[in-house]
Scaffold this motif. Structure first.
Motif, PDB file in Angstrom:
ATOM      1  N   GLU A   1      37.399  46.614  48.492  1.00 54.08           N
ATOM      2  CA  GLU A   1      37.798  46.944  47.133  1.00 54.08           C
ATOM      3  C   GLU A   1      38.236  45.674  46.427  1.00 54.08           C
ATOM      4  OE1 GLU A   1      41.600  49.072  46.750  1.00 54.08           O
ATOM      5  OE2 GLU A   1      41.710  49.023  48.933  1.00 54.08           O
ATOM      6  N   LYS A   2      38.128  45.694  45.106  1.00 57.94           N
ATOM      7  CA  LYS A   2      38.469  44.514  44.320  1.00 57.94           C
ATOM      8  C   LYS A   2      39.961  44.218  44.434  1.00 57.94           C
ATOM      9  CE  LYS A   2      37.913  42.633  39.638  1.00 57.94           C
ATOM     10  NZ  LYS A   2      37.399  42.932  38.285  1.00 57.94           N
ATOM     11  N   MET A   3      40.276  42.950  44.697  1.00 56.16           N
ATOM     12  CA  MET A   3      41.672  42.557  44.860  1.00 56.16           C
ATOM     13  C   MET A   3      41.918  41.251  44.108  1.00 56.16           C
ATOM     14  SD  MET A   3      43.759  41.726  48.394  1.00 56.16           S
ATOM     15  CE  MET A   3      43.418  43.374  49.030  1.00 56.16           C
ATOM     16  N   LEU A   4      42.964  41.244  43.273  1.00 57.46           N
ATOM     17  CA  LEU A   4      43.362  40.041  42.556  1.00 57.46           C
ATOM     18  C   LEU A   4      44.482  39.342  43.316  1.00 57.46           C
ATOM     19  CD1 LEU A   4      43.449  41.366  38.878  1.00 57.46           C
ATOM     20  CD2 LEU A   4      41.752  39.830  39.858  1.00 57.46           C
ATOM     21  N   ALA A   5      44.477  38.025  43.284  1.00 54.91           N
ATOM     22  CA  ALA A   5      45.531  37.240  43.924  1.00 54.91           C
ATOM     23  C   ALA A   5      46.271  36.441  42.860  1.00 54.91           C
ATOM     24  CB  ALA A   5      44.941  36.300  44.967  1.00 54.91           C
ATOM     25  N   LEU A   6      47.598  36.436  42.948  1.00 53.99           N
ATOM     26  CA  LEU A   6      48.428  35.632  42.058  1.00 53.99           C
ATOM     27  C   LEU A   6      48.708  34.310  42.760  1.00 53.99           C
ATOM     28  CD1 LEU A   6      50.120  35.312  39.482  1.00 53.99           C
ATOM     29  CD2 LEU A   6      52.023  36.407  40.701  1.00 53.99           C
ATOM     30  N   TRP A   7      48.128  33.231  42.234  1.00 59.78           N
ATOM     31  CA  TRP A   7      48.251  31.920  42.869  1.00 59.78           C
ATOM     32  C   TRP A   7      49.442  31.130  42.343  1.00 59.78           C
ATOM     33  CZ3 TRP A   7      45.161  32.582  46.688  1.00 59.78           C
ATOM     34  CH2 TRP A   7      43.915  33.184  46.528  1.00 59.78           C
ATOM     35  N   GLY A   8      49.824  31.388  41.087  1.00 60.89           N
ATOM     36  CA  GLY A   8      50.937  30.653  40.499  1.00 60.89           C
ATOM     37  C   GLY A   8      50.493  29.350  39.856  1.00 60.89           C
ATOM     38  N   GLY A   9      51.479  28.614  39.376  1.00 63.37           N
ATOM     39  CA  GLY A   9      51.221  27.342  38.722  1.00 63.37           C
ATOM     40  C   GLY A   9      51.125  27.477  37.214  1.00 63.37           C
ATOM     41  N   HIS A  10      51.441  26.385  36.529  1.00 65.97           N
ATOM     42  CA  HIS A  10      51.308  26.295  35.079  1.00 65.97           C
ATOM     43  C   HIS A  10      50.325  25.167  34.785  1.00 65.97           C
ATOM     44  CE1 HIS A  10      54.669  29.090  34.577  1.00 65.97           C
ATOM     45  NE2 HIS A  10      55.238  28.433  35.571  1.00 65.97           N
ATOM     46  N   THR A  11      49.466  25.372  33.807  1.00 70.81           N
ATOM     47  CA  THR A  11      48.254  24.569  33.677  1.00 70.81           C
ATOM     48  C   THR A  11      48.491  23.061  33.681  1.00 70.81           C
ATOM     49  OG1 THR A  11      47.165  26.373  32.494  1.00 70.81           O
ATOM     50  CG2 THR A  11      46.194  24.189  32.289  1.00 70.81           C
ATOM     51  N   ALA A  12      49.335  22.545  32.798  1.00 69.50           N
ATOM     52  CA  ALA A  12      49.501  21.089  32.697  1.00 69.50           C
ATOM     53  C   ALA A  12      50.124  20.479  33.956  1.00 69.50           C
ATOM     54  CB  ALA A  12      50.304  20.730  31.451  1.00 69.50           C
ATOM     55  N   PRO A  13      51.262  20.989  34.450  1.00 66.62           N
ATOM     56  CA  PRO A  13      51.815  20.387  35.671  1.00 66.62           C
ATOM     57  C   PRO A  13      50.930  20.605  36.894  1.00 66.62           C
ATOM     58  CG  PRO A  13      53.108  22.307  35.009  1.00 66.62           C
ATOM     59  CD  PRO A  13      52.179  22.001  33.886  1.00 66.62           C
ATOM     60  N   HIS A  14      50.208  21.716  36.925  1.00 64.89           N
ATOM     61  CA  HIS A  14      49.295  21.944  38.045  1.00 64.89           C
ATOM     62  C   HIS A  14      48.163  20.915  38.026  1.00 64.89           C
ATOM     63  CE1 HIS A  14      47.609  24.566  41.215  1.00 64.89           C
ATOM     64  NE2 HIS A  14      46.441  24.150  40.748  1.00 64.89           N
ATOM     65  N   ALA A  15      47.644  20.637  36.831  1.00 71.00           N
ATOM     66  CA  ALA A  15      46.587  19.630  36.711  1.00 71.00           C
ATOM     67  C   ALA A  15      47.087  18.255  37.144  1.00 71.00           C
ATOM     68  CB  ALA A  15      46.079  19.579  35.272  1.00 71.00           C
TER      69      ALA A  15
END
Length: 400
Positions: A353-367
């Motif tokens: 079944e379809k499952m979403l995962a929450l990975w976290g992070g915020h775009t600029a600091p993650h980059a």
């Protein structure tokens, strides 16, 4: 009287062809001074999904824009971000939910169109406001890198060899439990001078055993026996579930691993429980580690945040000198190669079944974390696997 012809706006993107971890220089010129313009990036993934990013700029007094100098005042990112048009890419309006950009065929590039648009607009208004356009190819595999399918002793994987005869230092590349065979980090590592072996341990048609806990040990032996690889210069890179395999392999007394890099550290007790339920050999003692460890942590990891204090364990064992930690505020679970678009949440699996995962992070600091971590990984591997190499493994110059 003949009027002076005004030159059309010019957009340059260099290099036009390069590796995905190569910075790009984007400049525009021949425009009015202090004039609002938009720089826009668009590309299609291998599945046909549209990804896009844009930044709002004002030209300088000489009518130019230089992303290495000028600040975006709106759009997908803010500030002076020379590579913002790449790491800020997100699925376009109307695309499927839960997308994550993952390169499947490393033998073909990602093709990114960069557009210069009139005014502060969105990509939806591109057709009526485009002043200039340029295209760049982003490759995960450098010219001359060899890609070799491996099906041996129950191991399913792909070996990438740098250009030249070798012998090469090597890394075993271990991913998480998303399934399949993920090649793009390995091909990029080989493009930077390290033989790299990515293996699958679940949900691959050629696997005879799912989640074989000994697969990493077998893969190390395959690397040792390869004629183009220096058998005493082997390290391991692991992410998520691959971290468990990395640390387990590195702490076994009969497996001689020179260096380990682990990141997006999972809660190791979770994996131990899963393996126990699967009646697998889950034995691992961190205090048995005998090689340097580069431990990379995203402080906003919402998937499997680390809770074990490996540093304390190694300190108690008198091995704190083996431990280096890079901890990144605002970074999530998926710390990938530089300029990879950030996915805070994505589809993890579809079946059963379809499952979403929450990975976290915020775009600029993650980059920022991805860019810095990759540089540190290459420095760590270069220092420990290539420098002061014994005669059996001559120094291999990094592919620039």
């Amino acid at each position: 009287m003949i009027g002076t012809q005004v030159p059309a706006p010019v957009l340059t993107v260099t290099p036009a062809r390069g590796l995905v971890d190569d910075p790009i220089c984007i400049k525009a010129g021949f425009m009015p001074p202090n004039h609002p313009v938009t720089l826009c990036a668009q590309m299609r993934s291998e599945n046909g999904d549209l990804w896009e990013a844009f930044g709002h700029y004002n030209t300088s007094a000489d009518g130019t824009v230089n992303l290495a100098r000028d600040h975006s005042v709106g759009g997908s990112y803010l500030g002076c971000e020379p590579m913002g048009l790449f790491w800020a890419l997100q699925p376009g309006p109307g695309e499927r939910d839960g997308l994550r950009l993952r390169k499947k065929n490393v033998k073909i590039p990602l093709i990114v169109d960069i557009s210069l648009l009139e005014g502060h607009v969105t990509p939806r208004e591109r057709e009526n406001s485009e002043l200039a356009v340029a295209t760049t190819e982003r490759w995960y595999m450098a010219p001359g890198v060899q890609r070799i399918d491996i099906r041996q002793n129950g191991v399913v994987g792909t070996l990438f060899l740098p250009p030249g005869p070798g012998r090469f230092p090597a890394v075993l590349d271990l991913w998480g439990m998303g399934g399949g065979l993920v090649e793009y980090r390995s091909s990029l590592a080989a493009s930077r001078g390290f033989a790299s072996f990515s293996i699958a341990y679940m949900e691959h048609k050629d696997l005879t055993v799912q989640l074989d806990i000994d697969s990493s040990d077998k893969a190390i032996n395959i690397l040792r026996e390869h004629p183009q690889i220096c058998g005493d210069r082997i390290g391991i890179i692991g992410l998520c579930y691959g971290v468990y395999l990395t640390l387990r392999t590195a702490t076994l007394s009969d497996v001689n691993v020179r260096r380990t890099v682990v990141y997006s550290i999972p809660y190791l007790k979770v994996w131990k429980l899963l393996l126990e339920l699967a009646k697998s050999n889950m034995y691992m003692n961190i205090e048995n580690l005998a090689c340097p460890l580069l431990y990379i942590l995203g402080e906003d990891d919402q998937n499997f945040p680390s809770t074990e204090n490996i540093e304390d364990i190694l300190k108690t064992a008198g091995k704190s000198h083996l431990y280096t930690c890079l901890s990144y505020p605002g970074a999530g679970h998926l710390i990938e190669p530089p300029y990879t678009p950030h996915s805070r949440m994505s589809v993890w699996r579809i079946k059963p079944e379809k499952m979403l995962a929450l990975w976290g992070g915020h775009t600029a600091p993650h980059a920022a974390a991805q860019e810095d971590a990759w540089k540190e990984i290459l420095k760590f591997l270069d220092k420990n696997l290539r420098r002061h190499s014994p005669p059996s493994c001559p120094y291999v110059k990094k592919v620039e």
